[in-house]
Design a protein around this motif. Structure first.
Motif, short mmCIF file in Angstrom:
data_model
loop_
_atom_site.label_atom_id
_atom_site.label_comp_id
_atom_site.label_asym_id
_atom_site.label_seq_id
_atom_site.Cartn_x
_atom_site.Cartn_y
_atom_site.Cartn_z
N ALA A 52 -13.25 23.26 117.55
CA ALA A 52 -12.74 24.03 118.68
C ALA A 52 -12.10 23.28 119.61
CB ALA A 52 -13.70 24.78 119.02
N GLU A 53 -12.39 22.17 119.87
CA GLU A 53 -11.88 21.48 120.79
C GLU A 53 -10.52 20.56 120.34
OE1 GLU A 53 -16.14 20.14 123.06
OE2 GLU A 53 -15.07 18.77 121.78
N GLY A 54 -10.23 20.33 119.11
CA GLY A 54 -9.09 19.97 118.53
C GLY A 54 -9.52 18.44 118.06
N VAL A 55 -10.86 17.97 118.18
CA VAL A 55 -11.21 16.73 117.80
C VAL A 55 -11.32 16.49 116.57
CG1 VAL A 55 -13.12 14.99 118.08
CG2 VAL A 55 -12.37 16.37 119.93
N PHE A 56 -11.78 17.64 115.54
CA PHE A 56 -11.75 17.55 114.27
C PHE A 56 -10.80 18.67 113.57
CE2 PHE A 56 -16.49 16.47 115.20
CZ PHE A 56 -16.17 15.06 115.08
N ARG A 57 -10.28 18.44 112.42
CA ARG A 57 -9.47 19.21 111.62
C ARG A 57 -10.17 20.63 111.59
NH1 ARG A 57 -7.79 16.15 106.21
NH2 ARG A 57 -7.28 18.49 105.77
N ALA A 58 -9.34 21.72 111.98
CA ALA A 58 -9.85 23.13 111.98
C ALA A 58 -9.45 23.75 110.73
CB ALA A 58 -8.91 24.05 113.11
N ASP A 59 -8.60 22.89 109.84
CA ASP A 59 -8.43 23.41 108.30
C ASP A 59 -9.64 23.31 107.40
OD1 ASP A 59 -7.86 20.79 108.56
OD2 ASP A 59 -6.68 21.11 106.62
N LEU A 60 -10.51 22.40 107.79
CA LEU A 60 -11.60 22.16 106.94
C LEU A 60 -12.82 22.99 107.35
CD1 LEU A 60 -11.49 18.19 107.21
CD2 LEU A 60 -10.57 19.87 105.45
N ASP A 61 -13.77 23.47 106.20
CA ASP A 61 -14.87 24.31 106.34
C ASP A 61 -15.89 23.46 106.88
OD1 ASP A 61 -17.26 25.57 105.88
OD2 ASP A 61 -16.67 26.38 103.98
N PRO A 62 -16.40 23.73 108.06
CA PRO A 62 -17.51 22.91 108.76
C PRO A 62 -18.47 22.95 107.74
CG PRO A 62 -16.53 24.71 110.33
CD PRO A 62 -15.94 24.90 108.80
N ARG A 63 -18.92 23.79 107.16
CA ARG A 63 -20.23 23.66 106.25
C ARG A 63 -19.98 22.41 105.18
NH1 ARG A 63 -24.38 26.82 107.15
NH2 ARG A 63 -24.05 28.56 108.50
N LEU A 64 -18.78 22.53 104.54
CA LEU A 64 -18.47 21.52 103.78
C LEU A 64 -18.36 20.12 104.10
CD1 LEU A 64 -15.60 23.21 101.46
CD2 LEU A 64 -17.91 22.77 100.86
N ALA A 65 -17.98 20.19 105.33
CA ALA A 65 -17.90 18.81 106.28
C ALA A 65 -19.58 18.21 106.37
CB ALA A 65 -17.20 18.91 107.53
N TYR A 66 -20.01 19.34 106.84
CA TYR A 66 -21.66 18.73 107.33
C TYR A 66 -22.31 18.35 106.01
CZ TYR A 66 -26.51 20.24 107.01
OH TYR A 66 -27.76 20.23 106.79
N ARG A 67 -21.97 19.10 104.70
CA ARG A 67 -22.61 18.71 103.58
C ARG A 67 -22.18 17.22 102.99
NH1 ARG A 67 -22.03 24.83 101.21
NH2 ARG A 67 -23.94 25.79 102.22
N PHE A 68 -21.12 17.12 103.31
CA PHE A 68 -20.46 15.86 102.76
C PHE A 68 -21.20 14.63 103.69
CE2 PHE A 68 -17.29 12.62 103.81
CZ PHE A 68 -16.98 12.06 102.51
N LEU A 69 -21.17 14.99 104.92
CA LEU A 69 -21.65 14.00 106.08
C LEU A 69 -23.07 13.47 105.72
CD1 LEU A 69 -20.10 14.53 109.41
CD2 LEU A 69 -20.15 12.36 108.19
N ARG A 70 -23.74 14.66 105.39
CA ARG A 70 -25.16 14.77 105.37
C ARG A 70 -25.42 13.75 103.96
NH1 ARG A 70 -27.55 20.07 103.16
NH2 ARG A 70 -26.21 19.13 101.43
N ASP A 71 -25.13 14.15 102.96
CA ASP A 71 -25.39 13.45 101.55
C ASP A 71 -24.57 12.11 101.66
OD1 ASP A 71 -26.31 15.92 100.97
OD2 ASP A 71 -24.64 16.70 99.59
N THR A 72 -23.66 11.99 102.23
CA THR A 72 -22.77 10.41 102.06
C THR A 72 -23.84 9.49 103.12
OG1 THR A 72 -20.80 11.43 102.39
CG2 THR A 72 -20.94 9.20 103.03
#
Length: 203
Positions: free
Chosen positions: A148-168
């Motif tokens: 929302a602040e423009g720091v991270f890409r808005a075109d990515l699904d936040p839940r997918l990004a969360y799962r990627f980070l968590r698992d990584t």
């Protein structure tokens, strides 16, 4: 120094703490359900009956192992979330704290990952589901705020990004070794560089 002076000494590790460390290692190596109290006692160099002086069951041991790990994890996470950092800085701090906990509680993390699905339905371990929900809210909320602040890409699904980070991050418990080439801080730094800045060389 006079004869009456005392030399400071480090606090000795209690027998109970030693037994929990042994149990966590055995659970991580062989699985909770396949591990018997006798096996833990053998690894600890004591009779199985003596183990019951400290714990009434192997379930009690597992409960103490997991609750101690999660209590420490949330002490660190809550401090990060209360620090008023920007969204990127919060992600960086959460990743760093995660690797510190993997360093401190590698066996407990491995047990948590292997046994979570089995344990979460048991009344004694109901706190695991609550912790998992809080964990997801912390990470997902930070990623959504960053988008929302423009720091991270808005075109990515936040839940997918969360799962990627968590698992990584947390899969590192399967290969991390305290005596390895890199310590937790350096691993966190390199992970964050790859996740946030990418693998491509900058021109």
């Amino acid at each position: 120094m006079t004869d009456n002076d005392t030399v400071p000494t480090s606090k000795p590790t209690s027998k109970k703490t030693e037994l929990l460390a042994t149990a966590a290692r055995v659970f991580a190596e062989h699985g909770y359900r396949a591990t018997t109290v006798r096996r833990i006692a053998d690894e600890a160099g004591m009779l199985a009956g003596s183990l019951y002086y400290h714990f009434d069951s192997k379930e009690s041991m597992l409960d103490e192992i997991l609750s101690a790990f999660l209590d420490e994890l949330w002490t660190g996470y809550d401090a990060v979330l209360a620090a008023g950092l920007g969204s990127r800085e919060t992600v960086e701090a959460l990743v760093a704290e995660s690797f510190r906990e993997i360093d401190r509680h590698r066996d407990a993390v491995a047990v948590y990952q292997k046994e979570w699905r089995h344990l979460v339905g048991l009344p004694r371990f109901g706190y695991l589901a609550a912790s998992q929900r809080k964990f997801e809210q912390a990470w997902l909320g930070t990623l959504q705020r960053g988008a929302a602040e423009g720091v991270f890409r808005a075109d990515l699904d936040p839940r997918l990004a969360y799962r990627f980070l968590r698992d990584t991050v947390w899969v590192a418990a399967s290969w991390y070794r305290p005596d390895g080439e890199h310590g937790p801080e350096e691993i966190a730094r390199q992970y964050l560089s790859m996740v946030l800045d990418g693998l491509a060389a900058q021109p």
